[in-house]
Design an enzyme around this catalytic site. Structure first.
Site, PDB file in Angstrom:
ATOM      1  N   CYS A 198      -6.299  -9.078   2.187  1.00 29.72           N
ATOM      2  CA  CYS A 198      -7.501  -7.827   2.910  1.00 29.72           C
ATOM      3  C   CYS A 198      -8.667  -8.797   2.594  1.00 29.72           C
ATOM      4  CB  CYS A 198      -7.923  -6.795   1.538  1.00 29.72           C
ATOM      5  SG  CYS A 198      -6.237  -5.553   1.379  1.00 29.72           S
ATOM      6  N   PHE A 199      -9.107  -9.168   1.760  1.00 31.55           N
ATOM      7  CA  PHE A 199     -10.554  -9.921   1.820  1.00 31.55           C
ATOM      8  C   PHE A 199     -11.314 -10.433   2.934  1.00 31.55           C
ATOM      9  CE2 PHE A 199     -11.799 -10.478  -2.863  1.00 31.55           C
ATOM     10  CZ  PHE A 199     -12.280  -8.985  -2.364  1.00 31.55           C
ATOM     11  N   GLN A 200     -10.016 -11.330   2.975  1.00 34.93           N
ATOM     12  CA  GLN A 200     -10.425 -12.455   4.638  1.00 34.93           C
ATOM     13  C   GLN A 200     -10.120 -12.399   5.662  1.00 34.93           C
ATOM     14  OE1 GLN A 200      -8.914 -16.862   4.354  1.00 34.93           O
ATOM     15  NE2 GLN A 200      -8.302 -16.135   6.549  1.00 34.93           N
ATOM     16  N   ALA A 219     -16.459  -2.239   2.178  1.00 37.28           N
ATOM     17  CA  ALA A 219     -15.897  -2.380   0.484  1.00 37.28           C
ATOM     18  C   ALA A 219     -15.341  -3.656  -0.023  1.00 37.28           C
ATOM     19  CB  ALA A 219     -15.297  -0.967  -0.281  1.00 37.28           C
ATOM     20  N   ARG A 228     -28.904  -2.967 -12.586  1.00 35.36           N
ATOM     21  CA  ARG A 228     -28.193  -3.874 -11.036  1.00 35.36           C
ATOM     22  C   ARG A 228     -27.581  -4.983 -10.616  1.00 35.36           C
ATOM     23  NH1 ARG A 228     -34.556  -4.795 -10.122  1.00 35.36           N
ATOM     24  NH2 ARG A 228     -33.527  -6.421 -11.983  1.00 35.36           N
ATOM     25  N   GLU A 245      -7.004   3.251   1.767  1.00 33.31           N
ATOM     26  CA  GLU A 245      -6.695   3.132   0.328  1.00 33.31           C
ATOM     27  C   GLU A 245      -7.335   1.704  -0.221  1.00 33.31           C
ATOM     28  OE1 GLU A 245      -4.246   4.624  -1.891  1.00 33.31           O
ATOM     29  OE2 GLU A 245      -5.441   3.510  -2.862  1.00 33.31           O
ATOM     30  N   VAL A 271       0.257  -1.199   0.188  1.00 31.68           N
ATOM     31  CA  VAL A 271      -0.154   0.190   0.122  1.00 31.68           C
ATOM     32  C   VAL A 271       0.821   0.645   0.259  1.00 31.68           C
ATOM     33  CG1 VAL A 271      -1.688   1.452   1.557  1.00 31.68           C
ATOM     34  CG2 VAL A 271      -1.525  -0.625   1.451  1.00 31.68           C
ATOM     35  N   ALA A 310      -6.679  -1.577  -6.022  1.00 30.93           N
ATOM     36  CA  ALA A 310      -6.219  -3.681  -6.380  1.00 30.93           C
ATOM     37  C   ALA A 310      -5.312  -4.015  -7.153  1.00 30.93           C
ATOM     38  CB  ALA A 310      -7.328  -4.276  -6.822  1.00 30.93           C
ATOM     39  N   ARG A 353       0.214 -13.778  -0.273  1.00 30.33           N
ATOM     40  CA  ARG A 353      -0.563 -13.546   1.001  1.00 30.33           C
ATOM     41  C   ARG A 353      -2.173 -14.446   0.886  1.00 30.33           C
ATOM     42  NH1 ARG A 353       0.421  -7.815   2.731  1.00 30.33           N
ATOM     43  NH2 ARG A 353      -0.525  -7.574   1.089  1.00 30.33           N
ATOM     44  N   LYS A 396     -14.003   1.078   4.400  1.00 28.93           N
ATOM     45  CA  LYS A 396     -12.790   0.326   3.777  1.00 28.93           C
ATOM     46  C   LYS A 396     -13.236  -1.027   4.704  1.00 28.93           C
ATOM     47  CE  LYS A 396      -9.451  -1.003   2.292  1.00 28.93           C
ATOM     48  NZ  LYS A 396      -8.951  -1.080   0.485  1.00 28.93           N
ATOM     49  N   THR A 438      -5.660  -1.028   6.777  1.00 31.17           N
ATOM     50  CA  THR A 438      -7.244  -1.182   6.890  1.00 31.17           C
ATOM     51  C   THR A 438      -7.461  -1.322   8.275  1.00 31.17           C
ATOM     52  OG1 THR A 438      -7.864  -1.703   4.358  1.00 31.17           O
ATOM     53  CG2 THR A 438      -8.799  -2.642   6.798  1.00 31.17           C
TER      54      THR A 438
HETATM   55  C1  UDX Z   1      -9.296  -5.804  -2.885  1.00 30.72           C
HETATM   56  C2  UDX Z   1      -9.816  -5.020  -3.172  1.00 30.72           C
HETATM   57  O1  UDX Z   1     -10.181  -4.910  -4.820  1.00 30.72           O
HETATM   58  C3  UDX Z   1      -9.315  -3.204  -3.139  1.00 30.72           C
HETATM   59  O2  UDX Z   1     -10.055  -2.124  -3.211  1.00 30.72           O
HETATM   60  C4  UDX Z   1      -8.754  -3.330  -1.638  1.00 30.72           C
HETATM   61  O3  UDX Z   1      -8.042  -1.919  -1.546  1.00 30.72           O
HETATM   62  C5  UDX Z   1      -7.779  -4.754  -1.327  1.00 30.72           C
HETATM   63  O4  UDX Z   1      -8.414  -5.455  -1.425  1.00 30.72           O
HETATM   64  P1  UDX Z   1      -6.659  -6.716  -3.777  1.00 30.72           P
HETATM   65  O5  UDX Z   1      -6.793  -8.277  -2.824  1.00 30.72           O
HETATM   66  O6  UDX Z   1      -5.298  -6.488  -4.026  1.00 30.72           O
HETATM   67  O7  UDX Z   1      -7.759  -5.987  -3.902  1.00 30.72           O
HETATM   68  O8  UDX Z   1      -7.730  -7.853  -5.163  1.00 30.72           O
HETATM   69  P2  UDX Z   1      -9.125  -7.914  -6.263  1.00 30.72           P
HETATM   70  O9  UDX Z   1      -8.541  -7.784  -7.620  1.00 30.72           O
HETATM   71  O10 UDX Z   1      -9.823  -7.086  -5.078  1.00 30.72           O
HETATM   72  O11 UDX Z   1      -8.947  -9.866  -5.616  1.00 30.72           O
HETATM   73  C6  UDX Z   1      -8.856 -10.013  -4.868  1.00 30.72           C
HETATM   74  C7  UDX Z   1      -8.761 -11.791  -4.790  1.00 30.72           C
HETATM   75  O12 UDX Z   1     -10.260 -11.898  -5.845  1.00 30.72           O
HETATM   76  C8  UDX Z   1      -8.444 -12.191  -5.592  1.00 30.72           C
HETATM   77  O13 UDX Z   1      -8.036 -13.732  -5.542  1.00 30.72           O
HETATM   78  C9  UDX Z   1      -9.272 -12.214  -7.057  1.00 30.72           C
HETATM   79  O14 UDX Z   1      -9.124 -13.657  -7.778  1.00 30.72           O
HETATM   80  C10 UDX Z   1     -10.360 -13.176  -6.337  1.00 30.72           C
HETATM   81  N1  UDX Z   1     -10.825 -12.708  -6.836  1.00 30.72           N
HETATM   82  C11 UDX Z   1     -11.475 -11.536  -8.120  1.00 30.72           C
HETATM   83  C12 UDX Z   1     -12.628 -13.878  -7.990  1.00 30.72           C
HETATM   84  O15 UDX Z   1     -11.773 -14.871  -7.698  1.00 30.72           O
HETATM   85  N2  UDX Z   1     -13.006 -13.747  -8.811  1.00 30.72           N
HETATM   86  C13 UDX Z   1     -13.461 -11.613  -9.364  1.00 30.72           C
HETATM   87  O16 UDX Z   1     -14.490 -11.710 -10.281  1.00 30.72           O
HETATM   88  C14 UDX Z   1     -12.605 -11.179  -8.579  1.00 30.72           C
HETATM   89  P1  ADP Z   2       0.322  -3.579   3.374  1.00 32.43           P
HETATM   90  O1  ADP Z   2       0.121  -4.594   2.220  1.00 32.43           O
HETATM   91  O2  ADP Z   2      -0.856  -3.226   3.969  1.00 32.43           O
HETATM   92  O3  ADP Z   2       1.076  -2.938   2.616  1.00 32.43           O
HETATM   93  P2  ADP Z   2       2.995  -5.008   3.582  1.00 32.43           P
HETATM   94  O4  ADP Z   2       3.034  -5.672   5.100  1.00 32.43           O
HETATM   95  O5  ADP Z   2       3.112  -5.355   2.642  1.00 32.43           O
HETATM   96  O6  ADP Z   2       1.534  -4.935   3.975  1.00 32.43           O
HETATM   97  O7  ADP Z   2       3.382  -3.484   4.234  1.00 32.43           O
HETATM   98  C1  ADP Z   2       3.995  -3.003   5.968  1.00 32.43           C
HETATM   99  C2  ADP Z   2       5.222  -2.577   6.047  1.00 32.43           C
HETATM  100  O8  ADP Z   2       4.652  -1.903   7.418  1.00 32.43           O
HETATM  101  C3  ADP Z   2       6.115  -3.442   6.100  1.00 32.43           C
HETATM  102  O9  ADP Z   2       7.935  -3.294   5.481  1.00 32.43           O
HETATM  103  C4  ADP Z   2       6.633  -3.693   7.687  1.00 32.43           C
HETATM  104  O10 ADP Z   2       8.430  -3.746   8.082  1.00 32.43           O
HETATM  105  C5  ADP Z   2       6.239  -2.207   7.885  1.00 32.43           C
HETATM  106  N1  ADP Z   2       6.248  -2.097   9.339  1.00 32.43           N
HETATM  107  C6  ADP Z   2       5.474  -2.455  10.139  1.00 32.43           C
HETATM  108  N2  ADP Z   2       5.304  -1.424  11.739  1.00 32.43           N
HETATM  109  C7  ADP Z   2       6.557  -0.442  11.226  1.00 32.43           C
HETATM  110  C8  ADP Z   2       7.146   0.471  12.237  1.00 32.43           C
HETATM  111  N3  ADP Z   2       6.469   0.459  13.426  1.00 32.43           N
HETATM  112  N4  ADP Z   2       7.938   1.472  11.959  1.00 32.43           N
HETATM  113  C9  ADP Z   2       8.487   1.346  10.473  1.00 32.43           C
HETATM  114  N5  ADP Z   2       7.613   0.560   9.500  1.00 32.43           N
HETATM  115  C10 ADP Z   2       6.916  -0.869  10.537  1.00 32.43           C
END
Ligand code: UDX
Ligand code: ADP
Length: 464
Positions: free
Chosen positions: A277-279, A224, A261, A162, A14, A165, A347, A221, A133
């Protein structure tokens, strides 16, 4: 107030791309991205921009343009905090693995550490932006830490979740559907909110920048993500019904998606959703609902996760059942380990769970993914804790060449929808595989009829 210096704590999926976009679009703002992970910062600073730690189409080009100009990656957290007018918190908030709320609640220890560090270092007023989040009402905890441990300076707290995706981060950041900024309803709060609106206004149309109170922003967030995941679980639930009724989930998705719709996006049946994110966010929502005593609300949302776990298990079971109820000693090729295409993030990827199931059945699993490293694949499996890391290394192989993966395999399973898989020479793959050559398309990206003509015993999710 005009923001001149931004610090972002957390250089992850992010923080990294978001700050790169802000730096690109706001050349007059200096953006310092800090992280305690030295290796990660070193990778962001690698002279060869192709080696930055996060793979996203178009990101390395943007980093090349901005890095060293007004974008800096550093481990000097205190210095960056001191210099900043605005501090984004983009650290990870994983699901708790211990204590109260284990397996459900978000672990806020990294957020709390950040707050304590900001409070102890800050010598001037700061705007603190929640980017990660967070559970609804986290800002309350942040405020309490900042005000009670700080040096008497003012902190204004904003929530700016944020929505990008992974895999499409750059285009999502460039053209967001909306930017959400939650702020406190005080004069200072409104001024802080405006300062962040002004940052985004450099490239986002004003009517797409929504301002709300902090709690609505935090909850939106989570909601969504819950709604998006719910769509995937809904279509996946129907995919199972299709398989026993000769309906085709692709046709059903097209038919229902044409209803304006309902809409056509996010209706692709899959082996199960993954991602960071989702789980996590749904479990968090369930936990919050439970903690307010809202059992029915909690149970309603939990079903989205239950369905997703079922889908992953069902897919793995189908492989075993189709291969005459045993995969012991059989080579199975898995194409794709990332949780979706165009990212190296793994992840919660469905591939981890499918591979784990097959390894429990004593299959010889061979993985190929175009962007995920060998170390990452083993560490994902080790993290599950099903077997020792030595056993994982003995049972599962990772290869750099897809043709090596499929050579003499009994079955090939597609678990990520990488475009390159569509373009493979499937005739040659069929030649290399043992017969009958079973092909399981967990993403429905391949042309079923063509592959059946080539002699594959084809199984695509959601078709009887
Ligand atoms: C999600 C949200 O979309 C994003 O707005 C938020 O900020 C973070 O979480 P992300 O996890 O990066 O983003 O990917 P996303 O495109 O949402 O897909 C999530 C999972 O759902 C993936 O494993 C994807 O393959 C799956 N998916 C998505 C499906 O299986 N079917 C679909 O139609 C859409
Ligand atoms: P996201 O998908 O939410 O961006 P990430 O795990 O990719 O999550 O990134 C989070 C980052 O935050 C990691 O690189 C981690 O090392 C960093 N982090 C966690 N705690 C601290 C902290 N106290 N100070 C600076 N960086 C941190």
């Amino acid at each position: 107030m005009e923001v001149k210096n931004i610090c972002c704590i957390g250089a992850g999926y992010v923080g990294g791309p978001t700050m790169t976009m802000i730096a690109a679009k706001c050349p007059s703002i200096r953006v310092n991205v800090v992280d305690i992970n030295e290796a990660r910062i070193a990778a962001w600073n690698d002279p060869n921009v192709d080696n930055i730690p996060i793979y996203e189409p178009g990101l390395s080009e943007l980093v090349a343009e901005t890095r060293g100009r007004n974008l800096f990656f550093t481990t000097e957290v205190n210095k960056a905090i001191t210099e900043a007018d605005m501090i984004f918190i983009s650290v990870n908030t994983p699901t708790k693995t211990y204590g109260v709320g284990k397996g459900m609640a978000a672990d806020l220890k990294y957020i709390e550490l950040c707050a304590r560090q900001i409070a102890s270092v800050a010598k001037s007023d700061k705007i603190i932006v929640e980017k990660s989040t967070l559970p609804v009402r986290t800002a309350e905890a942040l405020r309490s830490i900042l005000d009670n441990t700080g040096n008497g300076v003012n902190f204004d707290i904003l929530s700016n979740p944020e929505f990008l995706a992974e895999g499409t981060a750059v285009s999502d950041l460039l053209n967001p559907d909306r930017v959400l900024i939650g702020g406190e309803d005080t004069e200072r709060g409104r001024a802080a909110q405006q300062a962040l609106v002004d940052v985004y206004s450099n490239w986002v149309p004003k009517d797409q920048i929504l301002t709300t109170n902090v709690w609505s922003s935090e909850l939106s967030k989570l909601t969504a993500n819950a709604f998006l995941a719910q769509r995937v679980s809904s279509i996946n639930a129907l995919s199972e019904l299709c398989e026993v009724t000769e309906a085709d989930i692709g046709e059903v998705a097209r038919a229902i998606g044409s209803d304006s719709r309902i809409g056509s996006k996010f209706l692709k049946a899959s082996v199960g959703f993954g991602g960071s994110c989702f789980q996590k966010d749904i479990l968090n929502l369930v936990y919050i609902a439970q903690s307010y005593g809202l059992k029915e609300v909690a149970d309603y949302w939990e079903q989205v996760i239950i369905m997703n776990d079922h889908q992953k298990r069902r897919f793995a079971k189908k492989i075993v059942k189709t291969l005459f109820n045993t995969v012991s000693g059989k080579k199975i090729a898995i194409l794709g380990w990332a949780f979706k295409k165009d990212t190296n993030d793994t992840r919660e990827s469905a591939a981890i769970y499918v591979a784990d199931y097959l390894l429990n059945e004593q299959a010889e699993v061979v993985i190929y993914d175009p962007k995920v490293t060998v170390d990452q694949i083993y560490s994902d499996l080790d993290y599950l804790g099903t077997r020792s890391s030595q056993e994982n290394r003995n049972l599962l192989k990772v290869v750099n060449d897809p043709m090596e993966a499929v050579n003499n395999a009994h079955a090939t399973a597609i678990l990520t929808e990488w475009d390159e898989f569509i373009d493979y020479d499937w005739e040659t793959i069929n030649d290399k595989m043992l017969k009958p050559a079973f092909l399981f398309d967990g993403r429905r990206i391949l042309d079923e009829n063509k592959l059946k003509d080539l002699g594959f015993d084809f199984y695509g999710i959601g078709k009887g």
